[in-house]
Scaffold this active site. Structure first.
Site, PDB file in Angstrom:
ATOM      1  N   HIS A   1       0.745  -1.157   0.049  1.00  6.97           N
ATOM      2  CA  HIS A   1       0.034  -0.056   0.053  1.00  6.97           C
ATOM      3  C   HIS A   1       0.948   1.221   0.103  1.00  6.97           C
ATOM      4  O   HIS A   1       1.719   1.390   0.711  1.00  6.97           O
ATOM      5  CB  HIS A   1      -1.053   0.179   1.184  1.00  6.97           C
ATOM      6  CG  HIS A   1      -0.281  -0.069   2.631  1.00  6.97           C
ATOM      7  ND1 HIS A   1      -0.314   1.297   3.158  1.00  6.97           N
ATOM      8  CD2 HIS A   1      -0.006  -1.045   3.311  1.00  6.97           C
ATOM      9  CE1 HIS A   1       0.377   0.978   4.310  1.00  6.97           C
ATOM     10  NE2 HIS A   1       0.552  -0.486   4.503  1.00  6.97           N
TER      11      HIS A   1
ATOM     12  N   ASP B   1       6.316   1.061   6.212  1.00  6.64           N
ATOM     13  CA  ASP B   1       4.680   0.534   6.258  1.00  6.64           C
ATOM     14  C   ASP B   1       4.254   1.717   5.309  1.00  6.64           C
ATOM     15  O   ASP B   1       3.885   2.826   5.905  1.00  6.64           O
ATOM     16  CB  ASP B   1       4.284   0.767   7.634  1.00  6.64           C
ATOM     17  CG  ASP B   1       2.649   0.356   7.633  1.00  6.64           C
ATOM     18  OD1 ASP B   1       2.247  -0.308   6.742  1.00  6.64           O
ATOM     19  OD2 ASP B   1       1.936   0.612   8.672  1.00  6.64           O
TER      20      ASP B   1
ATOM     21  N   GLU C   1      -4.820   1.909   2.473  1.00  7.67           N
ATOM     22  CA  GLU C   1      -5.013   0.798   3.571  1.00  7.67           C
ATOM     23  C   GLU C   1      -5.221   0.947   5.197  1.00  7.67           C
ATOM     24  O   GLU C   1      -5.899   0.603   5.859  1.00  7.67           O
ATOM     25  CB  GLU C   1      -3.725  -0.213   3.459  1.00  7.67           C
ATOM     26  CG  GLU C   1      -3.789  -1.582   4.343  1.00  7.67           C
ATOM     27  CD  GLU C   1      -3.104  -1.434   5.678  1.00  7.67           C
ATOM     28  OE1 GLU C   1      -3.565  -2.246   6.396  1.00  7.67           O
ATOM     29  OE2 GLU C   1      -2.570  -0.590   6.194  1.00  7.67           O
ATOM     30  N   GLU C   2      -4.391   2.000   5.275  1.00  4.34           N
ATOM     31  CA  GLU C   2      -4.243   2.483   6.900  1.00  4.34           C
ATOM     32  C   GLU C   2      -5.627   2.786   7.564  1.00  4.34           C
ATOM     33  O   GLU C   2      -6.030   2.518   8.304  1.00  4.34           O
ATOM     34  CB  GLU C   2      -3.296   3.652   7.218  1.00  4.34           C
ATOM     35  CG  GLU C   2      -1.918   3.154   6.675  1.00  4.34           C
ATOM     36  CD  GLU C   2      -1.318   2.065   7.715  1.00  4.34           C
ATOM     37  OE1 GLU C   2      -1.979   1.439   8.473  1.00  4.34           O
ATOM     38  OE2 GLU C   2      -0.042   1.683   7.463  1.00  4.34           O
TER      39      GLU C   2
ATOM     40  N   ASP D   1       3.578  -6.189   3.471  1.00  2.00           N
ATOM     41  CA  ASP D   1       3.181  -5.199   4.119  1.00  2.00           C
ATOM     42  C   ASP D   1       3.446  -5.382   5.665  1.00  2.00           C
ATOM     43  O   ASP D   1       2.900  -5.056   6.407  1.00  2.00           O
ATOM     44  CB  ASP D   1       1.678  -4.928   4.087  1.00  2.00           C
ATOM     45  CG  ASP D   1       1.284  -3.561   4.970  1.00  2.00           C
ATOM     46  OD1 ASP D   1       2.018  -2.847   5.133  1.00  2.00           O
ATOM     47  OD2 ASP D   1       0.069  -3.547   5.218  1.00  2.00           O
TER      48      ASP D   1
ATOM     49  N   HIS E   1       4.169   2.962  12.726  1.00  2.00           N
ATOM     50  CA  HIS E   1       3.199   4.123  12.728  1.00  2.00           C
ATOM     51  C   HIS E   1       3.698   5.235  13.664  1.00  2.00           C
ATOM     52  O   HIS E   1       2.979   5.949  14.356  1.00  2.00           O
ATOM     53  CB  HIS E   1       1.698   3.651  13.274  1.00  2.00           C
ATOM     54  CG  HIS E   1       0.984   2.742  12.455  1.00  2.00           C
ATOM     55  ND1 HIS E   1      -0.142   2.255  12.897  1.00  2.00           N
ATOM     56  CD2 HIS E   1       1.177   2.128  11.283  1.00  2.00           C
ATOM     57  CE1 HIS E   1      -0.505   1.500  11.826  1.00  2.00           C
ATOM     58  NE2 HIS E   1       0.151   1.411  10.818  1.00  2.00           N
TER      59      HIS E   1
HETATM   60 ZN   LIG Z   1       1.061  -1.214   6.535  1.00  3.54          ZN
END
Ligand SMILES: [Zn+2]
Length: 491
Positions: free
Chosen positions: A276, A288, A322-323, A350, A447
């Site tokens: 993603h 990510d 995606e998130e 991912d 994140h």
């Molecule tokens: Zn991800």
């Protein structure tokens, strides 16, 4: 819900198993040279590393709804063309738009000190003046409920829950606000979902229940969460002022990006590879999931540049959103429903850039003709047996390919957990594969503002590209499909 599945699977299983047993030597003979060429080329190339570095440095983080996400998608489309991919196109996706705004948290009693925090994605904001209230630190949902409404109402709940596994601990991020609001809490704080911290709060998606009041939710660091717990244990009364300017705006237009290495004999049959392209709004989304996008892009580039022409098409998909909603994965399914049966497999990367040790395989109940929403737990014993048989076939087939990945140490085959972006396809019966990365350092920076390019190890990246390229190429080129089954018709 559960339609009785048809009897075709029994005959099919026997035939596929016989085929699978004859395969190992053939596969090794047919693809050993190609696999060695892919690996050699990947290790000698700087392209993946440089592409990811430029992606991170030029665009930074790429939250859904931001201009830099769309600029990065356009830039990636140009890279696809530069790499020799064909049929490069953007596919429209409407995505939710959440903006963080100004935010802060301050401990105001028993001492005054600022807290490192990040609001959780999709959270509502506070009133402009913020919320100030007593804090109750709990170690679990169970502990909070045992305290009861009288201890929680009108207060801020802090879930100080140590990281066990991502899947386990992330429940507090996902539904912490809902469960606290049910007892009348004004806001929810969570200890960041990660095993260690260098004063790094972790954001990530949370959710609301329409039946329960929507209260603001934010993550604090492990340092601050454990400090507040110690203070509470000493008998201090804690107070926090939380101010969050978070808002959800109207949905915006974004895009999935698609490009292909066209199949030479059966171009209509497809192996999807992807990651993603969106990220959270802190750090650069290097692990990510910039890396998953670049692994997929570069795998396709290598296959093309080495002049390998797989029988089937390899389709790179960079999914958007995606998130904060999975809109990209859902939109890809809807846009490609007409060719669902031609999807031989979908492979996702991912979970960062840790060295891959193999693949995770998903074959869902839809594959034996059941409703796409069916979970394993819903299956009656005969259906369970039938599904296990089909999974066994797919696993055996995969294990005939995986010896090619032994030089990379990536020959493990595990079940379940293939990936979020491909999950709508997988639910509908497409065979799902997830690159199984080493995640021992991944959750540390997941994140957070620390998810930046400097943590990318080039040799691991090159080896991960080779792992993806070899698997995608063999699945796209081998004589039979990984599951030679009649694709389940729509119920
Ligand atoms: Zn991800």
């Amino acid at each position: 819900l559960l339609a009785a599945s048809s009897g075709w699977i029994t005959g099919l299983t026997a035939a596929s198993l016989a085929f699978a047993e004859s395969l190992p030597d053939e596969i090794r003979e047919a693809y050993a040279d190609d696999a060695a060429r892919i690996l050699g080329a990947a290790l000698l190339s700087d392209t993946a590393y440089e592409t990811l570095g430029e992606l991170c440095d030029r665009f930074g983080h790429r939250l859904s709804g931001t201009p830099q996400l769309e600029a990065c998608i356009d830039w990636s489309a140009q890279r696809m063309r530069d790499f020799g991919l064909v049929n490069v196109r953007k596919e429209e996706v409407m995505v939710p738009v959440w903006v963080r705004g100004e935010e802060s948290a301050t401990l105001t009693a028993p001492v005054h000190r600022p807290l490192s925090m990040l609001g959780l994605g999709r959270s509502v904001g506070t009133p402009p003046e913020g919320i100030e209230a007593e804090v109750v630190v709990v170690g679990s949902f169970h502990e909070m409920r045992s305290l009861g409404r009288e201890r929680i109402e009108g207060r801020i709940v802090l879930y100080d829950v140590p990281f066990t596994s991502y899947g386990e601990t992330v429940r507090y991020r996902g539904k912490g606000a809902i469960e606290a609001a049910k007892l009348g809490a004004l806001a929810a704080l969570i200890r960041s979902v990660g095993p260690v911290s260098l004063d790094t709060p972790h954001t990530g998606a949370m959710r609301y229940d329409d039946e329960v009041e929507k209260i603001p939710a934010a993550a604090v660091t492990i340092e601050n969460a454990t400090m507040m717990r110690r203070m509470q244990e000493r008998g201090d009364t804690l107070r926090v002022r939380l101010t969050m300017g978070a808002q959800t705006l109207d949905d915006a237009l974004s895009h999935n990006l698609v490009g292909e290495v066209l199949g030479s004999e059966r171009p209509e049959e497809i192996v999807v590879i992807g990651g993603h392209i969106d990220s959270w709004d802190v750090g650069d989304g290097a692990q990510d999931d910039g890396v998953g996008c670049v692994i997929s892009l570069d795998a396709a580039r290598l296959i093309h540049e080495l002049g390998l022409r797989p029988r089937r098409t390899i389709r790179v998909v960079l999914f958007t959103n995606e998130e904060s909603g999975m809109a990209g994965g859902k939109a890809y399914l809807e846009a490609h429903r007409h060719e669902l049966a031609h999807h031989v497999a979908a492979i996702e990367s991912d979970t960062g850039n840790g060295l891959a040790s193999g693949f995770r395989l998903d074959v869902r109940p839809r594959m034996i003709g059941l409703d796409p929403e069916t979970r394993d737990a819903d299956l009656a014993p005969p259906q369970k047996e039938e599904l296990e048989a089909v999974r066994g076939v797919a696993k055996t087939r995969l294990e005939t390919i995986s010896p090619l990945l032994r030089p990379l140490g990536a020959d493990m085959v595990l079940l379940a957990g293939s990936g979020v972006d491909i999950s709508p396809l997988v639910k509908e019966g497409v065979v799902g594969l997830g690159v199984h990365h080493d995640t021992s350092r991944y959750w540390d920076i997941h994140h957070t503002a620390a998810d930046t390019f400097d943590k990318i190890v080039k040799e691991d990246l090159d080896r991960n590209v080779a792992t993806m390229a070899i698997m995608a190429y063999v699945l796209a080129d081998m004589p039979g499909r990984i599951l030679d089954v009649e694709f389940p018709a729509t119920p």
